[in-house]
Motif scaffolding. Structure first.
Motif, mmCIF file in Angstrom:
data_model
loop_
_atom_site.group_PDB
_atom_site.id
_atom_site.type_symbol
_atom_site.label_atom_id
_atom_site.label_comp_id
_atom_site.label_asym_id
_atom_site.label_seq_id
_atom_site.Cartn_x
_atom_site.Cartn_y
_atom_site.Cartn_z
ATOM 1 N N MET A 179 75.870 49.011 86.139
ATOM 2 C CA MET A 179 75.344 49.742 84.717
ATOM 3 C C MET A 179 76.743 49.066 83.518
ATOM 4 O O MET A 179 78.342 49.317 83.948
ATOM 5 N N PHE A 215 65.235 62.890 77.312
ATOM 6 C CA PHE A 215 66.017 62.210 78.722
ATOM 7 C C PHE A 215 66.752 63.452 79.040
ATOM 8 O O PHE A 215 67.659 63.578 79.893
ATOM 9 N N VAL A 236 77.970 59.060 75.995
ATOM 10 C CA VAL A 236 75.823 58.535 76.425
ATOM 11 C C VAL A 236 75.191 57.908 75.255
ATOM 12 O O VAL A 236 74.577 58.351 74.193
ATOM 13 N N TYR A 243 71.836 56.391 73.456
ATOM 14 C CA TYR A 243 70.317 56.761 73.713
ATOM 15 C C TYR A 243 69.400 56.495 72.590
ATOM 16 O O TYR A 243 69.351 56.832 72.362
ATOM 17 N N TRP A 296 78.507 55.441 78.027
ATOM 18 C CA TRP A 296 76.652 54.771 79.259
ATOM 19 C C TRP A 296 75.837 53.979 77.753
ATOM 20 O O TRP A 296 75.904 54.907 77.353
ATOM 21 N N LEU A 303 72.881 52.353 77.351
ATOM 22 C CA LEU A 303 71.360 52.538 78.134
ATOM 23 C C LEU A 303 70.751 51.414 77.459
ATOM 24 O O LEU A 303 69.867 50.967 78.533
ATOM 25 N N PHE A 344 71.429 49.330 80.006
ATOM 26 C CA PHE A 344 71.393 49.649 81.516
ATOM 27 C C PHE A 344 69.946 48.948 81.763
ATOM 28 O O PHE A 344 68.744 49.059 80.946
ATOM 29 N N TYR A 349 65.245 50.610 80.689
ATOM 30 C CA TYR A 349 64.982 51.515 81.889
ATOM 31 C C TYR A 349 64.104 52.271 80.935
ATOM 32 O O TYR A 349 63.552 53.755 82.212
ATOM 33 N N LEU A 354 66.746 56.042 87.100
ATOM 34 C CA LEU A 354 67.864 57.317 86.444
ATOM 35 C C LEU A 354 68.645 57.995 86.655
ATOM 36 O O LEU A 354 69.915 58.033 86.165
#
Length: 201
Positions: free
Chosen positions: A1, A40, A117, A119, A167, A169, A172, A177, A185
């Motif tokens: 990751m 999410f 994060v 997203y 993070w 995504l 990822f 993902y 996840l």
């Protein structure tokens, strides 16, 4: 990751001893766009709770005048970590932006940690208020032109928060993902955050 990092990042990830140095009401304060609550965010909340992480997520979608009430202020100030989920609709709520300003204030005035994060949004869009963030701020400048100082605080908060390691995504699984099962996840997220708490969990 893959983690997001920047030469201007205001923090490095804390050690488990730093995270357990005082008593907290919550381990995590979860901040997000209301539009993401039932997708999410649901997975994310389950990942945290499943591993015994005390997580605050507000149940009400709106607050009068976009201002933060005492309950939310106390939850932010009483939380060890704030996980902020930036998405395309994150800046569409004045209330959400006010929470981000308070989160950053807590970092400056106390022992608080921010984990962003990203997203479905590029960190540069958050940092520079481009893409859907441009649309949101154009609307604010039209709706509340008398409150430009407040709008400037929101912009500054987004720029600062986007420079924290977090993070992404889209990095990822090379961006695939969405095809992964929710269990994968959840496990990946747990692998990222649980080491921060060490033996305290």
């Amino acid at each position: 990751m893959k983690n997001i990092s920047s030469s201007t990042a205001a923090q490095t990830l804390p050690t488990s001893s730093e995270l357990t140095s005082k008593h907290w009401t919550y381990d995590v304060f979860l901040s997000f766009s209301e539009d993401d609550r039932n997708n999410f965010i649901g997975y994310l909340y389950c990942a945290l709770v499943k591993d015994g992480i005390r997580t605050f997520t507000d149940k009400n979608a709106l607050s009068r005048g976009g201002r933060i009430g005492d309950e939310l202020l106390n939850a932010i100030r009483g939380s060890n970590i704030s996980i902020v989920v930036f998405s395309k609709s994150y800046a569409s709520s004045r209330w959400t932006l006010e929470k981000l300003v308070e989160i950053l204030h807590c970092i400056k005035t106390g022992n608080h940690t921010l984990l962003p994060v990203f997203y479905h949004v590029d960190p540069s869009d958050v940092r520079n208020q481009t893409g859907t963030f441009t649309e949101a701020f154009a609307r604010y400048e039209k709706l509340i032109p008398e409150d430009m100082e407040r709008i400037k605080r929101w912009r500054a908060a987004l720029t600062e928060a986007a420079n924290y390691p977090g993070w992404n995504l889209d990095s990822f699984a090379n961006g695939y993902y969405s095809t992964l099962s929710s269990l994968v996840l959840l496990d990946e997220f747990s692998n990222w955050i649980l080491p921060l708490f060490g033996s305290a969990r």
